[in-house]
Design a protein around this motif. Structure first.
Motif, PDB file in Angstrom:
ATOM      1  N   LEU A 264      10.628   4.747   3.873  1.00 34.21           N
ATOM      2  CA  LEU A 264       9.419   4.136   4.427  1.00 34.21           C
ATOM      3  C   LEU A 264       9.239   2.727   3.891  1.00 34.21           C
ATOM      4  O   LEU A 264       8.925   1.798   4.641  1.00 34.21           O
ATOM      5  CB  LEU A 264       8.198   4.997   4.081  1.00 34.21           C
ATOM      6  CG  LEU A 264       6.836   4.397   4.433  1.00 34.21           C
ATOM      7  CD1 LEU A 264       6.722   4.156   5.935  1.00 34.21           C
ATOM      8  CD2 LEU A 264       5.712   5.304   3.939  1.00 34.21           C
ATOM      9  N   VAL A 265       9.456   2.558   2.599  1.00 29.55           N
ATOM     10  CA  VAL A 265       9.336   1.230   1.993  1.00 29.55           C
ATOM     11  C   VAL A 265      10.394   0.291   2.561  1.00 29.55           C
ATOM     12  O   VAL A 265      10.119  -0.874   2.863  1.00 29.55           O
ATOM     13  CB  VAL A 265       9.461   1.328   0.463  1.00 29.55           C
ATOM     14  CG1 VAL A 265       9.403  -0.063  -0.183  1.00 29.55           C
ATOM     15  CG2 VAL A 265       8.360   2.210  -0.113  1.00 29.55           C
TER      16      VAL A 265
ATOM     17  N   SER B  43       9.836  -3.184   4.550  1.00 29.05           N
ATOM     18  CA  SER B  43      10.460  -4.368   3.971  1.00 29.05           C
ATOM     19  C   SER B  43      11.407  -5.030   4.955  1.00 29.05           C
ATOM     20  O   SER B  43      11.428  -6.264   5.091  1.00 29.05           O
ATOM     21  CB  SER B  43      11.215  -3.980   2.697  1.00 29.05           C
ATOM     22  OG  SER B  43      11.889  -5.098   2.150  1.00 29.05           O
ATOM     23  N   GLY B  44      12.199  -4.224   5.651  1.00 24.89           N
ATOM     24  CA  GLY B  44      13.144  -4.780   6.618  1.00 24.89           C
ATOM     25  C   GLY B  44      12.453  -5.437   7.784  1.00 24.89           C
ATOM     26  O   GLY B  44      12.848  -6.524   8.227  1.00 24.89           O
TER      27      GLY B  44
ATOM     28  N   MET C  77       0.830  -1.211   0.000  1.00 24.92           N
ATOM     29  CA  MET C  77       0.000   0.000   0.000  1.00 24.92           C
ATOM     30  C   MET C  77       0.859   1.254   0.000  1.00 24.92           C
ATOM     31  O   MET C  77       0.498   2.267  -0.628  1.00 24.92           O
ATOM     32  CB  MET C  77      -0.939  -0.015   1.209  1.00 24.92           C
ATOM     33  CG  MET C  77      -2.070  -1.027   1.099  1.00 24.92           C
ATOM     34  SD  MET C  77      -3.301  -0.880   2.418  1.00 24.92           S
ATOM     35  CE  MET C  77      -2.331  -1.363   3.853  1.00 24.92           C
ATOM     36  N   ALA C  78       2.003   1.215   0.698  1.00 28.55           N
ATOM     37  CA  ALA C  78       2.898   2.375   0.721  1.00 28.55           C
ATOM     38  C   ALA C  78       3.448   2.658  -0.670  1.00 28.55           C
ATOM     39  O   ALA C  78       3.525   3.820  -1.103  1.00 28.55           O
ATOM     40  CB  ALA C  78       4.036   2.134   1.714  1.00 28.55           C
ATOM     41  N   ILE C  79       3.829   1.597  -1.393  1.00 26.81           N
ATOM     42  CA  ILE C  79       4.353   1.774  -2.752  1.00 26.81           C
ATOM     43  C   ILE C  79       3.278   2.365  -3.661  1.00 26.81           C
ATOM     44  O   ILE C  79       3.539   3.265  -4.461  1.00 26.81           O
ATOM     45  CB  ILE C  79       4.862   0.438  -3.302  1.00 26.81           C
ATOM     46  CG1 ILE C  79       6.070  -0.041  -2.486  1.00 26.81           C
ATOM     47  CG2 ILE C  79       5.258   0.566  -4.776  1.00 26.81           C
ATOM     48  CD1 ILE C  79       6.570  -1.421  -2.876  1.00 26.81           C
TER      49      ILE C  79
ATOM     50  N   ARG D 291       3.190  15.235  -9.514  1.00 24.12           N
ATOM     51  CA  ARG D 291       4.408  15.448 -10.314  1.00 24.12           C
ATOM     52  C   ARG D 291       5.491  16.145  -9.491  1.00 24.12           C
ATOM     53  O   ARG D 291       6.226  17.000  -9.972  1.00 24.12           O
ATOM     54  CB  ARG D 291       4.102  16.253 -11.590  1.00 24.12           C
ATOM     55  CG  ARG D 291       3.112  15.554 -12.512  1.00 24.12           C
ATOM     56  CD  ARG D 291       2.904  16.340 -13.788  1.00 24.12           C
ATOM     57  NE  ARG D 291       4.078  16.304 -14.632  1.00 24.12           N
ATOM     58  CZ  ARG D 291       4.353  15.338 -15.509  1.00 24.12           C
ATOM     59  NH1 ARG D 291       3.526  14.299 -15.634  1.00 24.12           N
ATOM     60  NH2 ARG D 291       5.431  15.381 -16.262  1.00 24.12           N
ATOM     61  N   SER D 292       5.553  15.763  -8.223  1.00 25.76           N
ATOM     62  CA  SER D 292       6.591  16.274  -7.331  1.00 25.76           C
ATOM     63  C   SER D 292       7.098  15.127  -6.468  1.00 25.76           C
ATOM     64  O   SER D 292       6.434  14.094  -6.331  1.00 25.76           O
ATOM     65  CB  SER D 292       6.044  17.399  -6.444  1.00 25.76           C
ATOM     66  OG  SER D 292       4.984  16.935  -5.641  1.00 25.76           O
ATOM     67  N   GLN D 293       8.281  15.330  -5.894  1.00 32.97           N
ATOM     68  CA  GLN D 293       8.900  14.283  -5.104  1.00 32.97           C
ATOM     69  C   GLN D 293       8.430  14.324  -3.646  1.00 32.97           C
ATOM     70  O   GLN D 293       8.050  15.370  -3.141  1.00 32.97           O
ATOM     71  CB  GLN D 293      10.418  14.431  -5.133  1.00 32.97           C
ATOM     72  CG  GLN D 293      11.030  14.270  -6.512  1.00 32.97           C
ATOM     73  CD  GLN D 293      12.533  14.335  -6.439  1.00 32.97           C
ATOM     74  OE1 GLN D 293      13.163  13.535  -5.764  1.00 32.97           O
ATOM     75  NE2 GLN D 293      13.120  15.300  -7.129  1.00 32.97           N
ATOM     76  N   PHE D 294       8.473  13.147  -3.043  1.00 30.29           N
ATOM     77  CA  PHE D 294       8.219  13.023  -1.611  1.00 30.29           C
ATOM     78  C   PHE D 294       9.538  12.620  -0.980  1.00 30.29           C
ATOM     79  O   PHE D 294      10.035  11.513  -1.196  1.00 30.29           O
ATOM     80  CB  PHE D 294       7.150  11.961  -1.359  1.00 30.29           C
ATOM     81  CG  PHE D 294       6.703  11.868   0.068  1.00 30.29           C
ATOM     82  CD1 PHE D 294       5.648  12.646   0.528  1.00 30.29           C
ATOM     83  CD2 PHE D 294       7.332  11.014   0.959  1.00 30.29           C
ATOM     84  CE1 PHE D 294       5.227  12.568   1.847  1.00 30.29           C
ATOM     85  CE2 PHE D 294       6.927  10.929   2.280  1.00 30.29           C
ATOM     86  CZ  PHE D 294       5.877  11.706   2.725  1.00 30.29           C
ATOM     87  N   GLU D 295      10.145  13.532  -0.224  1.00 32.87           N
ATOM     88  CA  GLU D 295      11.489  13.317   0.285  1.00 32.87           C
ATOM     89  C   GLU D 295      11.574  12.063   1.163  1.00 32.87           C
ATOM     90  O   GLU D 295      10.727  11.829   2.021  1.00 32.87           O
ATOM     91  CB  GLU D 295      11.954  14.533   1.096  1.00 32.87           C
ATOM     92  CG  GLU D 295      12.145  15.785   0.262  1.00 32.87           C
ATOM     93  CD  GLU D 295      13.216  15.616  -0.798  1.00 32.87           C
ATOM     94  OE1 GLU D 295      14.205  14.890  -0.540  1.00 32.87           O
ATOM     95  OE2 GLU D 295      13.070  16.198  -1.884  1.00 32.87           O
TER      96      GLU D 295
END
Length: 220
Positions: free
Chosen positions: A118-119, A123-124, A96-98, A109-113
């Motif tokens: 978070l992914v 995952s870890g 869901m995060a991805i 159309r902008s980045q999320f720093e």
């Protein structure tokens, strides 16, 4: 455990072998790099079609991530009801995060720093649970389970180091933190494809446990 339960459990393990292995080949550190790739496309000012294709690859990866939890749950659950449920939840959250991050990039159309961190955290954490369950159950060789524990612990350590500004996980020395986990995610599906899980007995149930499921305590 009665013979019927044993047959059903082994059948679940065999059914999981091809699907789970294929999904693990999709869900690796390399595939999770689709998020950084989409960000790179964004910085270069791609066309809407190109950006959509990049985000579509992220969504595809997200579905594979969540499907891994579903595929492995019936195999892991006899070795720890709550841990296996936690693993399933973590994989769903990672997927869901991805999807959410990809949707944000596509629509704004902008980045999320530091979105990739978070992914990596999800995952870890999920990888540590999986590796521990594999270790306690004996479903795979002990060395492979320990490689998973070390690999995902290294990934989480790398996340902390990047959050503190010490490294960059996507380049240079920071990539070293991804190597052990990446090696596990390469070897584990190959093992499932060519050998499958080991046929191990379910852990002994405590007296009075009528649920038919082993507890998450080290002894049960």
């Amino acid at each position: 455990m009665c013979a019927a339960q044993r047959r059903n459990r082994y059948a679940a393990e065999e059914d999981c072998r091809p699907g789970g292995a294929a999904l693990h080949l999709v869900d690796g550190h390399l595939c999770r790099r689709q998020l950084p790739r989409a960000s790179l496309l964004l910085r270069r000012g791609p066309s809407s079609g190109t950006l959509f294709v990049g985000v579509l690859l992220e969504w595809y990866t997200a579905l594979a991530v969540a499907a891994i939890g579903v595929a492995l749950f019936p195999v892991l659950e006899p070795h720890g009801k709550y841990l296996s449920a936690g693993y399933l939840i973590l994989k769903a959250m990672e997927g869901m995060a991805i999807i959410a991050l990809g949707t944000y990039i596509l629509t704004s159309r902008s980045q999320f720093e530091n979105y990739d961190l978070l992914v990596y955290i999800l995952s870890g954490a999920g990888g540590l649970v999986l590796s521990y369950l594999l270790l306690r159950s004996g479903l795979v060789a002990k060395w492979l389970s320990l490689l998973g524990v070390a690999g995902y612990a290294a990934l989480l350590a790398g996340v902390v180091a990047e959050a503190l500004g010490a490294i960059d996980l996507d380049s240079g020395a920071g990539a070293v933190f991804l190597v052990p986990g990446g090696l596990f995610e390469l070897l584990f599906p190959l093992l499932l494809i060519f050998r499958g899980f080991r046929p191990v007995e379910q852990r002994a149930r405590p007296q009075g446990n009528r649920s038919g499921v082993a507890s998450d305590s080290p002894g049960g």
